[in-house]
Design a protein around this motif. Structure first.
Motif, PDB file in Angstrom:
ATOM      1  N   ALA A  39     -46.743 -26.595 -57.771  1.00  0.00           N
ATOM      2  CA  ALA A  39     -47.021 -25.166 -57.613  1.00  0.00           C
ATOM      3  C   ALA A  39     -47.421 -24.550 -58.949  1.00  0.00           C
ATOM      4  O   ALA A  39     -48.364 -23.740 -59.022  1.00  0.00           O
ATOM      5  CB  ALA A  39     -45.808 -24.449 -57.036  1.00  0.00           C
ATOM      6  N   ALA A  40     -46.741 -24.942 -60.016  1.00  0.00           N
ATOM      7  CA  ALA A  40     -47.076 -24.419 -61.351  1.00  0.00           C
ATOM      8  C   ALA A  40     -48.486 -24.837 -61.739  1.00  0.00           C
ATOM      9  O   ALA A  40     -49.245 -24.030 -62.312  1.00  0.00           O
ATOM     10  CB  ALA A  40     -46.054 -24.908 -62.372  1.00  0.00           C
ATOM     11  N   GLU A  41     -48.852 -26.066 -61.440  1.00  0.00           N
ATOM     12  CA  GLU A  41     -50.207 -26.523 -61.746  1.00  0.00           C
ATOM     13  C   GLU A  41     -51.248 -25.731 -60.954  1.00  0.00           C
ATOM     14  O   GLU A  41     -52.290 -25.341 -61.501  1.00  0.00           O
ATOM     15  CB  GLU A  41     -50.341 -28.022 -61.437  1.00  0.00           C
ATOM     16  CG  GLU A  41     -49.637 -28.917 -62.428  1.00  0.00           C
ATOM     17  CD  GLU A  41     -49.713 -30.389 -62.055  1.00  0.00           C
ATOM     18  OE1 GLU A  41     -50.557 -30.766 -61.192  1.00  0.00           O
ATOM     19  OE2 GLU A  41     -48.929 -31.171 -62.620  1.00  0.00           O
ATOM     20  N   ARG A  42     -50.978 -25.487 -59.665  1.00  0.00           N
ATOM     21  CA  ARG A  42     -51.903 -24.694 -58.846  1.00  0.00           C
ATOM     22  C   ARG A  42     -52.032 -23.268 -59.379  1.00  0.00           C
ATOM     23  O   ARG A  42     -53.124 -22.711 -59.437  1.00  0.00           O
ATOM     24  CB  ARG A  42     -51.448 -24.693 -57.384  1.00  0.00           C
ATOM     25  CG  ARG A  42     -51.720 -26.008 -56.658  1.00  0.00           C
ATOM     26  CD  ARG A  42     -51.596 -25.885 -55.146  1.00  0.00           C
ATOM     27  NE  ARG A  42     -50.318 -25.359 -54.707  1.00  0.00           N
ATOM     28  CZ  ARG A  42     -49.224 -26.091 -54.464  1.00  0.00           C
ATOM     29  NH1 ARG A  42     -49.256 -27.400 -54.634  1.00  0.00           N
ATOM     30  NH2 ARG A  42     -48.105 -25.522 -54.063  1.00  0.00           N
ATOM     31  N   ILE A  43     -50.897 -22.698 -59.772  1.00  0.00           N
ATOM     32  CA  ILE A  43     -50.917 -21.337 -60.333  1.00  0.00           C
ATOM     33  C   ILE A  43     -51.725 -21.327 -61.627  1.00  0.00           C
ATOM     34  O   ILE A  43     -52.542 -20.422 -61.858  1.00  0.00           O
ATOM     35  CB  ILE A  43     -49.481 -20.814 -60.556  1.00  0.00           C
ATOM     36  CG1 ILE A  43     -48.804 -20.566 -59.218  1.00  0.00           C
ATOM     37  CG2 ILE A  43     -49.482 -19.553 -61.420  1.00  0.00           C
ATOM     38  CD1 ILE A  43     -47.311 -20.274 -59.311  1.00  0.00           C
ATOM     39  N   GLU A  44     -51.531 -22.332 -62.452  1.00  0.00           N
ATOM     40  CA  GLU A  44     -52.273 -22.420 -63.718  1.00  0.00           C
ATOM     41  C   GLU A  44     -53.770 -22.545 -63.453  1.00  0.00           C
ATOM     42  O   GLU A  44     -54.585 -21.870 -64.093  1.00  0.00           O
ATOM     43  CB  GLU A  44     -51.764 -23.612 -64.536  1.00  0.00           C
ATOM     44  CG  GLU A  44     -52.402 -23.756 -65.887  1.00  0.00           C
ATOM     45  CD  GLU A  44     -52.131 -22.588 -66.820  1.00  0.00           C
ATOM     46  OE1 GLU A  44     -53.015 -22.265 -67.629  1.00  0.00           O
ATOM     47  OE2 GLU A  44     -51.037 -21.990 -66.743  1.00  0.00           O
ATOM     48  N   LYS A  45     -54.146 -23.405 -62.501  1.00  0.00           N
ATOM     49  CA  LYS A  45     -55.572 -23.568 -62.166  1.00  0.00           C
ATOM     50  C   LYS A  45     -56.140 -22.276 -61.604  1.00  0.00           C
ATOM     51  O   LYS A  45     -57.249 -21.869 -61.951  1.00  0.00           O
ATOM     52  CB  LYS A  45     -55.757 -24.715 -61.169  1.00  0.00           C
ATOM     53  CG  LYS A  45     -55.584 -26.082 -61.783  1.00  0.00           C
ATOM     54  CD  LYS A  45     -55.765 -27.177 -60.758  1.00  0.00           C
ATOM     55  CE  LYS A  45     -55.508 -28.532 -61.395  1.00  0.00           C
ATOM     56  NZ  LYS A  45     -55.597 -29.625 -60.422  1.00  0.00           N
TER      57      LYS A  45
ATOM     58  N   THR B  29     -55.073 -19.281 -62.184  1.00  0.00           N
ATOM     59  CA  THR B  29     -55.157 -18.333 -63.306  1.00  0.00           C
ATOM     60  C   THR B  29     -56.406 -18.608 -64.130  1.00  0.00           C
ATOM     61  O   THR B  29     -57.123 -17.672 -64.521  1.00  0.00           O
ATOM     62  CB  THR B  29     -53.891 -18.444 -64.180  1.00  0.00           C
ATOM     63  OG1 THR B  29     -52.755 -18.174 -63.389  1.00  0.00           O
ATOM     64  CG2 THR B  29     -53.949 -17.477 -65.354  1.00  0.00           C
ATOM     65  N   GLN B  30     -56.701 -19.872 -64.382  1.00  0.00           N
ATOM     66  CA  GLN B  30     -57.897 -20.226 -65.150  1.00  0.00           C
ATOM     67  C   GLN B  30     -59.165 -19.797 -64.411  1.00  0.00           C
ATOM     68  O   GLN B  30     -60.095 -19.248 -65.014  1.00  0.00           O
ATOM     69  CB  GLN B  30     -57.927 -21.728 -65.432  1.00  0.00           C
ATOM     70  CG  GLN B  30     -56.880 -22.183 -66.417  1.00  0.00           C
ATOM     71  CD  GLN B  30     -56.809 -23.701 -66.543  1.00  0.00           C
ATOM     72  OE1 GLN B  30     -57.537 -24.428 -65.855  1.00  0.00           O
ATOM     73  NE2 GLN B  30     -55.927 -24.172 -67.417  1.00  0.00           N
ATOM     74  N   VAL B  31     -59.191 -20.033 -63.100  1.00  0.00           N
ATOM     75  CA  VAL B  31     -60.354 -19.632 -62.294  1.00  0.00           C
ATOM     76  C   VAL B  31     -60.506 -18.118 -62.330  1.00  0.00           C
ATOM     77  O   VAL B  31     -61.612 -17.584 -62.514  1.00  0.00           O
ATOM     78  CB  VAL B  31     -60.233 -20.155 -60.853  1.00  0.00           C
ATOM     79  CG1 VAL B  31     -61.274 -19.524 -59.935  1.00  0.00           C
ATOM     80  CG2 VAL B  31     -60.343 -21.674 -60.834  1.00  0.00           C
ATOM     81  N   LEU B  32     -59.400 -17.413 -62.122  1.00  0.00           N
ATOM     82  CA  LEU B  32     -59.453 -15.939 -62.142  1.00  0.00           C
ATOM     83  C   LEU B  32     -59.894 -15.426 -63.509  1.00  0.00           C
ATOM     84  O   LEU B  32     -60.686 -14.482 -63.597  1.00  0.00           O
ATOM     85  CB  LEU B  32     -58.095 -15.345 -61.766  1.00  0.00           C
ATOM     86  CG  LEU B  32     -57.708 -15.441 -60.295  1.00  0.00           C
ATOM     87  CD1 LEU B  32     -56.277 -14.950 -60.096  1.00  0.00           C
ATOM     88  CD2 LEU B  32     -58.668 -14.656 -59.425  1.00  0.00           C
TER      89      LEU B  32
ATOM     90  N   GLY C  10     -63.310 -12.575 -66.219  1.00  0.00           N
ATOM     91  CA  GLY C  10     -63.770 -12.470 -67.599  1.00  0.00           C
ATOM     92  C   GLY C  10     -65.210 -12.915 -67.779  1.00  0.00           C
ATOM     93  O   GLY C  10     -65.680 -13.019 -68.886  1.00  0.00           O
ATOM     94  N   GLY C  11     -65.933 -13.185 -66.690  1.00  0.00           N
ATOM     95  CA  GLY C  11     -67.315 -13.651 -66.782  1.00  0.00           C
ATOM     96  C   GLY C  11     -68.189 -12.645 -67.514  1.00  0.00           C
ATOM     97  O   GLY C  11     -68.965 -11.943 -66.904  1.00  0.00           O
ATOM     98  N   GLY C  12     -68.017 -12.577 -68.782  1.00  0.00           N
ATOM     99  CA  GLY C  12     -68.815 -11.660 -69.591  1.00  0.00           C
ATOM    100  C   GLY C  12     -68.106 -10.378 -69.892  1.00  0.00           C
ATOM    101  O   GLY C  12     -68.541  -9.623 -70.742  1.00  0.00           O
TER     102      GLY C  12
END
Length: 127
Positions: free
Chosen positions: A105-111, A113-116, A121-123
């Motif tokens: 679950a922590a790994e999914r949350i981290e991924k 978060t990175q995607v979000l 932050g796309g620019g």
């Protein structure tokens, strides 16, 4: 070796025992005397030898029953030990499964978060 006098069925007997066991031997003789008196109360005067044999058989009967009960309790204790060990094994397996689930679950949350962060932050600078 020590020697003491005990009274059984109204008669004195000189008995040998190991040092320090005198009180125990006296208590055993008192127990046998008590059994004989109890039987005498139930059956009356049926003969000294017969009363003594009946008292001894009563004590042996209790000893056999106690031995059977001890064996039964030993088996029960062993069964409980086995059940306890199995419960510990199940608890460890559950703990590992929960730990693995939390890590996943922590790994999914981290991924996520990175995607979000990349998507939001796309620019656009946040902060």
């Amino acid at each position: 070796m020590s020697h003491i006098n005990v009274t059984i069925n109204g008669r004195q007997y000189r008995m040998a025992c190991e040092e320090g066991q005198e009180v125990r031997l006296l208590k055993l003789a008192e127990n046998l005397e008590s059994r004989i008196e109890s039987l005498r109360g139930k059956f009356g005067e049926i003969g000294d030898a017969r009363l003594t044999v009946m008292a001894a058989l009563t004590a042996c009967d209790e000893l056999v029953d106690a031995g059977a009960r001890i064996r039964s309790l030993e088996q029960e204790v062993e069964s409980l030990r086995d059940s306890g060990a199995a419960a510990v094994d199940r608890a460890r397996a559950t703990q590992v499964a929960i730990s693995n689930a939390l890590n996943a679950a922590a790994e999914r949350i981290e991924k996520t978060t990175q995607v979000l962060n990349r998507t939001i932050g796309g620019g656009i600078a946040i902060g």
